[in-house]
Design a protein around this motif. Structure first.
Motif, PDB file in Angstrom:
ATOM      1  N   ASN A   1       0.828  -1.211   0.000  1.00  0.00           N
ATOM      2  CA  ASN A   1       0.000   0.000   0.000  1.00  0.00           C
ATOM      3  C   ASN A   1       0.860   1.259   0.000  1.00  0.00           C
ATOM      4  O   ASN A   1       0.505   2.256  -0.639  1.00  0.00           O
TER       5      ASN A   1
ATOM      6  N   CYS B   1       0.391   3.842  -3.050  1.00  0.00           N
ATOM      7  CA  CYS B   1      -0.071   5.217  -2.817  1.00  0.00           C
ATOM      8  C   CYS B   1       1.011   6.236  -3.158  1.00  0.00           C
ATOM      9  O   CYS B   1       0.713   7.310  -3.693  1.00  0.00           O
TER      10      CYS B   1
ATOM     11  N   VAL C   1      -5.822  -0.480  -3.873  1.00  0.00           N
ATOM     12  CA  VAL C   1      -5.636  -0.654  -2.428  1.00  0.00           C
ATOM     13  C   VAL C   1      -6.599  -1.717  -1.907  1.00  0.00           C
ATOM     14  O   VAL C   1      -6.229  -2.555  -1.073  1.00  0.00           O
TER      15      VAL C   1
ATOM     16  N   GLU D   1      -5.464  -5.185  -0.124  1.00  0.00           N
ATOM     17  CA  GLU D   1      -5.941  -5.519   1.222  1.00  0.00           C
ATOM     18  C   GLU D   1      -6.712  -6.832   1.267  1.00  0.00           C
ATOM     19  O   GLU D   1      -6.914  -7.383   2.343  1.00  0.00           O
TER      20      GLU D   1
END
Length: 87
Positions: free
Chosen positions: A33, A37, A62, A66
């Protein structure tokens, strides 16, 4: 007595492996992540007119990143509470 020690060893190994699974999943998701990002923000800074599309794609990505730790946590919970290896 022998069966009791086998179950204890299997339970201990399952708890240790569940902890390692949780640690690895959290570490991998945090790293993934963070990279995702960071690169998305760099792209938004370079092309501000495309920031809406990039942000949407970042959020979808994302969510996909996850999903893997969630599956890992489910496996860890199964190892702890519904261990298929214990007789």
């Amino acid at each position: 007595m022998n069966e009791m020690t086998e179950n204890a060893i299997i339970t201990a190994a399952s708890l240790i492996s569940a902890g390692l699974i949780g640690f690895g999943a959290a570490l991998g998701a945090a790293h993934g992540n963070g990279n995702l990002c960071g690169k998305a923000i760099e792209s938004m800074a370079r092309q501000p007119e495309e920031s809406g599309k990039l942000f949407t794609n970042m959020l979808v990505s994302v969510g996909l990143v996850e999903s893997m730790p969630i599956l890992c946590y489910v496996i860890a919970i199964v190892l702890v509470f519904a261990n298929p290896f214990i007789k």
